[in-house]
Design a protein around this motif. Structure first.
Motif, mmCIF file in Angstrom:
data_model
loop_
_atom_site.group_PDB
_atom_site.id
_atom_site.type_symbol
_atom_site.label_atom_id
_atom_site.label_comp_id
_atom_site.label_asym_id
_atom_site.label_seq_id
_atom_site.Cartn_x
_atom_site.Cartn_y
_atom_site.Cartn_z
ATOM 1 N N ARG A 92 10.223 8.137 11.956
ATOM 2 C CA ARG A 92 8.763 8.008 11.936
ATOM 3 C C ARG A 92 8.256 7.892 10.506
ATOM 4 N NH1 ARG A 92 7.545 12.364 16.720
ATOM 5 N NH2 ARG A 92 7.464 10.847 18.403
ATOM 6 N N LEU A 93 8.801 8.714 9.610
ATOM 7 C CA LEU A 93 8.400 8.652 8.206
ATOM 8 C C LEU A 93 8.790 7.315 7.576
ATOM 9 C CD1 LEU A 93 9.225 12.272 7.005
ATOM 10 C CD2 LEU A 93 6.966 11.270 7.418
ATOM 11 N N ALA A 94 9.966 6.819 7.905
ATOM 12 C CA ALA A 94 10.402 5.511 7.397
ATOM 13 C C ALA A 94 9.483 4.411 7.900
ATOM 14 C CB ALA A 94 11.847 5.230 7.817
ATOM 15 N N ASN A 95 9.027 4.537 9.132
ATOM 16 C CA ASN A 95 8.105 3.558 9.709
ATOM 17 C C ASN A 95 6.763 3.576 8.981
ATOM 18 O OD1 ASN A 95 8.100 1.572 11.798
ATOM 19 N ND2 ASN A 95 6.610 2.813 12.905
ATOM 20 N N VAL A 96 6.248 4.786 8.713
ATOM 21 C CA VAL A 96 4.982 4.923 7.989
ATOM 22 C C VAL A 96 5.133 4.372 6.568
ATOM 23 C CG1 VAL A 96 3.345 6.586 7.020
ATOM 24 C CG2 VAL A 96 4.123 6.838 9.373
ATOM 25 N N ASP A 97 6.240 4.705 5.905
ATOM 26 C CA ASP A 97 6.486 4.180 4.557
ATOM 27 C C ASP A 97 6.494 2.656 4.547
ATOM 28 O OD1 ASP A 97 6.627 6.638 3.329
ATOM 29 O OD2 ASP A 97 8.825 6.728 3.331
ATOM 30 N N ALA A 98 7.139 2.063 5.527
ATOM 31 C CA ALA A 98 7.199 0.599 5.605
ATOM 32 C C ALA A 98 5.805 0.008 5.796
ATOM 33 C CB ALA A 98 8.125 0.171 6.741
ATOM 34 N N MET A 99 4.981 0.648 6.623
ATOM 35 C CA MET A 99 3.617 0.151 6.834
ATOM 36 C C MET A 99 2.788 0.267 5.560
ATOM 37 S SD MET A 99 2.532 1.215 10.722
ATOM 38 C CE MET A 99 2.756 2.966 10.505
ATOM 39 N N ILE A 100 2.927 1.385 4.856
ATOM 40 C CA ILE A 100 2.185 1.576 3.604
ATOM 41 C C ILE A 100 2.619 0.542 2.568
ATOM 42 C CG2 ILE A 100 1.897 3.130 1.619
ATOM 43 C CD1 ILE A 100 1.962 5.458 3.681
ATOM 44 N N ASN A 101 3.920 0.344 2.438
ATOM 45 C CA ASN A 101 4.422 -0.637 1.469
ATOM 46 C C ASN A 101 3.970 -2.048 1.804
ATOM 47 O OD1 ASN A 101 5.702 1.248 -0.170
ATOM 48 N ND2 ASN A 101 7.592 1.155 0.998
ATOM 49 N N ALA A 102 3.958 -2.393 3.076
ATOM 50 C CA ALA A 102 3.488 -3.719 3.489
ATOM 51 C C ALA A 102 2.005 -3.874 3.171
ATOM 52 C CB ALA A 102 3.745 -3.929 4.979
ATOM 53 N N ASP A 103 1.243 -2.814 3.388
ATOM 54 C CA ASP A 103 -0.186 -2.847 3.101
ATOM 55 C C ASP A 103 -0.432 -2.984 1.598
ATOM 56 O OD1 ASP A 103 -2.943 -2.679 3.997
ATOM 57 O OD2 ASP A 103 -2.979 -0.701 3.055
ATOM 58 N N LEU A 104 0.306 -2.231 0.801
ATOM 59 C CA LEU A 104 0.169 -2.329 -0.657
ATOM 60 C C LEU A 104 0.518 -3.728 -1.156
ATOM 61 C CD1 LEU A 104 1.654 1.071 -1.874
ATOM 62 C CD2 LEU A 104 -0.711 0.294 -2.102
ATOM 63 N N LYS A 105 1.575 -4.278 -0.607
ATOM 64 C CA LYS A 105 1.999 -5.625 -1.003
ATOM 65 C C LYS A 105 0.914 -6.642 -0.667
ATOM 66 C CE LYS A 105 5.941 -8.717 -0.511
ATOM 67 N NZ LYS A 105 7.226 -8.930 0.148
ATOM 68 N N GLN A 106 0.334 -6.516 0.514
ATOM 69 C CA GLN A 106 -0.727 -7.428 0.935
ATOM 70 C C GLN A 106 -1.968 -7.243 0.062
ATOM 71 O OE1 GLN A 106 -0.290 -9.846 3.215
ATOM 72 N NE2 GLN A 106 -2.304 -10.608 2.676
ATOM 73 N N SER A 107 -2.303 -5.993 -0.248
ATOM 74 C CA SER A 107 -3.469 -5.715 -1.090
ATOM 75 C C SER A 107 -3.292 -6.319 -2.478
ATOM 76 C CB SER A 107 -3.685 -4.210 -1.230
ATOM 77 O OG SER A 107 -4.049 -3.666 -0.002
ATOM 78 N N GLN A 108 -2.097 -6.216 -3.017
ATOM 79 C CA GLN A 108 -1.831 -6.772 -4.344
ATOM 80 C C GLN A 108 -1.937 -8.293 -4.335
ATOM 81 O OE1 GLN A 108 1.967 -5.045 -5.189
ATOM 82 N NE2 GLN A 108 1.075 -3.137 -5.981
ATOM 83 N N LYS A 109 -1.532 -8.903 -3.242
ATOM 84 C CA LYS A 109 -1.649 -10.367 -3.138
ATOM 85 C C LYS A 109 -3.107 -10.791 -3.047
ATOM 86 C CE LYS A 109 0.840 -11.915 0.284
ATOM 87 N NZ LYS A 109 1.755 -12.591 1.211
ATOM 88 N N ASN A 110 -3.930 -9.974 -2.390
ATOM 89 C CA ASN A 110 -5.327 -10.327 -2.157
ATOM 90 C C ASN A 110 -6.237 -10.000 -3.326
ATOM 91 O OD1 ASN A 110 -4.676 -11.262 0.374
ATOM 92 N ND2 ASN A 110 -5.249 -9.383 1.402
ATOM 93 N N GLN A 111 -5.828 -9.113 -4.210
ATOM 94 C CA GLN A 111 -6.687 -8.726 -5.324
ATOM 95 C C GLN A 111 -6.633 -9.792 -6.413
ATOM 96 O OE1 GLN A 111 -6.171 -4.912 -7.007
ATOM 97 N NE2 GLN A 111 -7.142 -3.890 -5.292
ATOM 98 N N PRO A 112 -7.810 -10.142 -6.948
ATOM 99 C CA PRO A 112 -7.818 -11.099 -8.049
ATOM 100 C C PRO A 112 -7.176 -10.460 -9.277
ATOM 101 C CG PRO A 112 -10.003 -10.197 -7.725
ATOM 102 C CD PRO A 112 -9.129 -9.668 -6.605
ATOM 103 N N LYS A 113 -6.526 -11.277 -10.060
ATOM 104 C CA LYS A 113 -5.923 -10.795 -11.295
ATOM 105 C C LYS A 113 -7.025 -10.482 -12.295
ATOM 106 C CE LYS A 113 -1.791 -11.543 -9.780
ATOM 107 N NZ LYS A 113 -1.297 -10.534 -8.965
ATOM 108 N N ILE A 114 -6.975 -9.325 -12.896
ATOM 109 C CA ILE A 114 -7.983 -8.907 -13.872
ATOM 110 C C ILE A 114 -7.450 -9.185 -15.272
ATOM 111 C CG2 ILE A 114 -9.290 -6.965 -14.807
ATOM 112 C CD1 ILE A 114 -9.172 -5.711 -12.014
ATOM 113 N N ASP A 115 -8.226 -9.913 -16.037
ATOM 114 C CA ASP A 115 -7.880 -10.226 -17.417
ATOM 115 C C ASP A 115 -8.312 -9.034 -18.267
ATOM 116 O OD1 ASP A 115 -7.495 -11.157 -19.956
ATOM 117 O OD2 ASP A 115 -8.644 -13.007 -19.681
ATOM 118 N N PRO A 116 -7.374 -8.349 -18.926
ATOM 119 C CA PRO A 116 -7.716 -7.158 -19.706
ATOM 120 C C PRO A 116 -8.749 -7.463 -20.804
ATOM 121 C CG PRO A 116 -5.328 -7.449 -19.620
ATOM 122 C CD PRO A 116 -5.947 -8.616 -18.948
ATOM 123 N N SER A 117 -8.778 -8.672 -21.290
ATOM 124 C CA SER A 117 -9.730 -8.985 -22.379
ATOM 125 C C SER A 117 -11.163 -9.054 -21.871
ATOM 126 C CB SER A 117 -9.356 -10.308 -23.061
ATOM 127 O OG SER A 117 -9.452 -11.369 -22.132
#
Length: 86
Positions: A58-83
C-alpha cells in the motif's frame, strides 16, 4: 461466547489471521496484486495477505502515485527564469 470468525493463512509467513485482518489477492487492485506477485511469483488470487504485510504494498502504491503526480506537476509548471524572479 465463542469466536467463530473465519481464518486464513498469510501467504508471506503462514501465520493465521481472521479474514478482517487482511485481504485475498482477488480483492486487491490489479496494481497491488502485481506488486505482491512480484515478490511472491507463486501467489494465486485465492491467497490471503495480512494487513501487516499488505502495508508495504500500500505504501509503495501511494509513493508511486505521489511520484507520478510530482512528475506531472513538474512537466506542467512553466520554467522560471531566475533573472526575472523578484
Amino acid at each position: 461466547m465463542s469466536d467463530e470468525r473465519m481464518t486464513a493463512n498469510c501467504l508471506v509467513d503462514g501465520d493465521t489471521f481472521f479474514l478482517d485482518e487482511g485481504m485475498y489477492l482477488s480483492e486487491l487492485s490489479t496494481t497491488m496484486r502485481n506488486r505482491v506477485k512480484n515478490d511472491y511469483p507463486k501467489a494465486k488470487v485465492t491467497d490471503f495477505i495480512c494487513n501487516r504485510h499488505l502495508l508495504k504494498y500500500r505504501l509503495a502504491n501511494v509513493d508511486a502515485m505521489i511520484n507520478a503526480d510530482l512528475k506531472q506537476s513538474q512537466k506542467n509548471q512553466p520554467k522560471i527564469d531566475p533573472s526575472t524572479a523578484k
